[in-house]
Each structure stands twice: as C-alpha cells, then as structure tokens.
Design a protein around this motif. Structure first.
Motif, PDB file in Angstrom:
ATOM      1  N   THR A   1       0.806  -1.219   0.000  1.00 46.27           N
ATOM      2  CA  THR A   1       0.000   0.000   0.000  1.00 46.27           C
ATOM      3  C   THR A   1       0.837   1.265   0.000  1.00 46.27           C
ATOM      4  O   THR A   1       0.349   2.335   0.335  1.00 46.27           O
ATOM      5  N   LEU A   2       2.062   1.169  -0.374  1.00 47.78           N
ATOM      6  CA  LEU A   2       2.975   2.310  -0.400  1.00 47.78           C
ATOM      7  C   LEU A   2       3.262   2.871   0.985  1.00 47.78           C
ATOM      8  O   LEU A   2       3.709   4.008   1.105  1.00 47.78           O
ATOM      9  N   SER A   3       3.015   2.097   2.026  1.00 50.08           N
ATOM     10  CA  SER A   3       3.237   2.584   3.379  1.00 50.08           C
ATOM     11  C   SER A   3       4.688   2.945   3.653  1.00 50.08           C
ATOM     12  O   SER A   3       4.978   3.744   4.536  1.00 50.08           O
ATOM     13  N   TYR A   4       5.586   2.348   2.910  1.00 49.21           N
ATOM     14  CA  TYR A   4       7.008   2.617   3.111  1.00 49.21           C
ATOM     15  C   TYR A   4       7.593   3.466   1.997  1.00 49.21           C
ATOM     16  O   TYR A   4       8.807   3.587   1.869  1.00 49.21           O
ATOM     17  N   GLY A   5       6.736   4.062   1.194  1.00 49.34           N
ATOM     18  CA  GLY A   5       7.213   4.940   0.134  1.00 49.34           C
ATOM     19  C   GLY A   5       7.877   4.168  -0.979  1.00 49.34           C
ATOM     20  O   GLY A   5       7.653   2.972  -1.163  1.00 49.34           O
ATOM     21  N   TYR A   6       8.687   4.881  -1.752  1.00 53.80           N
ATOM     22  CA  TYR A   6       9.408   4.279  -2.857  1.00 53.80           C
ATOM     23  C   TYR A   6      10.859   4.049  -2.470  1.00 53.80           C
ATOM     24  O   TYR A   6      11.440   4.795  -1.679  1.00 53.80           O
TER      25      TYR A   6
END
Lengths: 110, 113
Positions: free
Chosen positions: B97-102
């Motif tokens: 879910t993109l919780s840790y960014g890219y």
C-alpha cells in the motif's frame, strides 16, 4: 492548484541553525507522507515518513503532520553544509502512486 | 541485500538509435515506476506497473515504452532516440500500500547527440 505544493527556495540557513521546510497538500484522504532528500545529480533517498498527526523525530530530523490544516513539515536541527540538497515532499493518496512536490532547495552556509 | 538496480549509469548515444534502460529489483515489489527528471527540475512520472503484465502511462507524455514480464524487471525502451530525450531517468519500486514509500534506483543519465 497542485496536489502537493512546496516553496522552491532556495532556503538559506547558517550552519548550526534549524532549517524548516514546509509542504501543503490538497487531498484530505491522503494516508501517508514522506520526505526525500536529493543531492544534485543523484536519486532521491527517503529520510522520513509520517502517518499520524503530531511530530516524529529521527536524529536531527523531525517531521510534523497536521491533517486538519493539510500540511507536513520537516525540521532539520543543527544544520550542516552536507544537508544542502533538494528536499521533496511526497504524499500517498490512493495507494497507487506517490504524488511529489517540486522540491525545496536548501543551502546551509558555513 | 535487497535493492533496485539501474543500468547503464550513463549513456551517450546517437540520434535514431534504439535504447533500453534496465531496472531490476530484488525486493519482490509489485509496483514499479519510471520517472524523468531534468537537472534542477521536478520529477515527472512517465510509466508505472502494478505487477506482471500490467503497465500504465504516467502524467507526462513520453515516446518510450515499458514491459513487465517478470516481477523483478521493468525495462524502458526508446525506439528512436532524439536529443529531446536527453534527461535523467529514475526507476522506483514499492510494495503493498505504499506505506514505506518508494525505493529509487541510482538513475540513468541519458544524452542523445
């Protein structure tokens, strides 16, 4: 209006001072927020992430989030010349992709 | 060590040539992205993928194409390079879910002469 807005700078601060970088976003359902640092000619690197209202501290960096006012900020304490870079604010709106601001260029002078 | 790799790091090529910029990641991330960035300018999303056989065009119109045949590999191809394609190309990946960014690769700096 851009989805994520930052002042392009440059923001100039003396060595040892606190640098304050600000970012506003337009989508109220934004879930998570990130600060990336990008040195000239290099790729962005993640330095802070924040998900809840309030402050989050990591070493000399503090991220602040205020969802009601739709802003997120980054404080850099005891700024060093090596902190001179462009700082990108990024917002996760719908879990598909991050929306990046245009970046704020920080200059720390000795 | 899990990471994301881009090759080549620098490329100088003549007009009209076909080029492929490579991007591979070892983190098992489903989501991968290509950004174009000119010096001192903002990031522009040109392509992204949510998984194998999934590709989408980004916000910036691009003459490049991408493919996603394997989870770990997301190459970008220019069929006929032009001087206007001179730029830095950044590949990124993210899980869930993109919780840790890219996580970004080191980038490819392309110069078309």
């Amino acid at each position: 209006q851009k989805e994520v807005e930052q002042n392009s700078g440059p923001l100039s601060v003396p060595e040892g001072a606190i640098a304050s970088l600000n970012c506003t976003y337009s989508d109220r359902v934004s879930q998570s927020f990130f600060w990336y640092r990008q040195y000239s000619g290099k790729s962005p690197e993640l330095i802070m992430s924040i998900y809840s209202n309030g402050d989050k501290e990591d070493g000399r960096f503090t991220a602040q989030l205020n969802k009601a006012s739709q802003y997120v900020s980054l404080l850099i304490r005891d700024s060093q010349p090596s902190d001179s870079a462009t700082y990108l604010c990024a917002v996760n709106v719908n879990t598909d992709k991050l929306i990046f601001g245009t970046g704020t260029r920080l200059q720390v002078f000795p | 060590e899990a990471d994301i790799y881009q090759t080549p790091r620098y490329l100088v090529i003549g007009t009209g040539k076909k080029i492929t910029l490579e991007c591979s990641q070892t983190m098992g991330h489903d989501k991968m992205y290509w950004y174009q960035q000119d010096p001192g300018m903002e990031l522009h999303l040109i392509h992204y993928s949510y998984g194998v056989n999934s590709t989408e065009k980004g916000d910036l119109s691009s003459e490049s194409t991408v493919s996603r045949i394997r989870t770990e590999h997301f190459p970008l191809t220019l069929e006929s390079a032009r001087p206007s394609h001179t730029s830095q190309y950044l590949c990124a990946s993210s899980g869930g879910t993109l919780s840790y960014g890219y996580t970004f690769g080191s980038g490819t700096r392309l110069t078309v002469v």
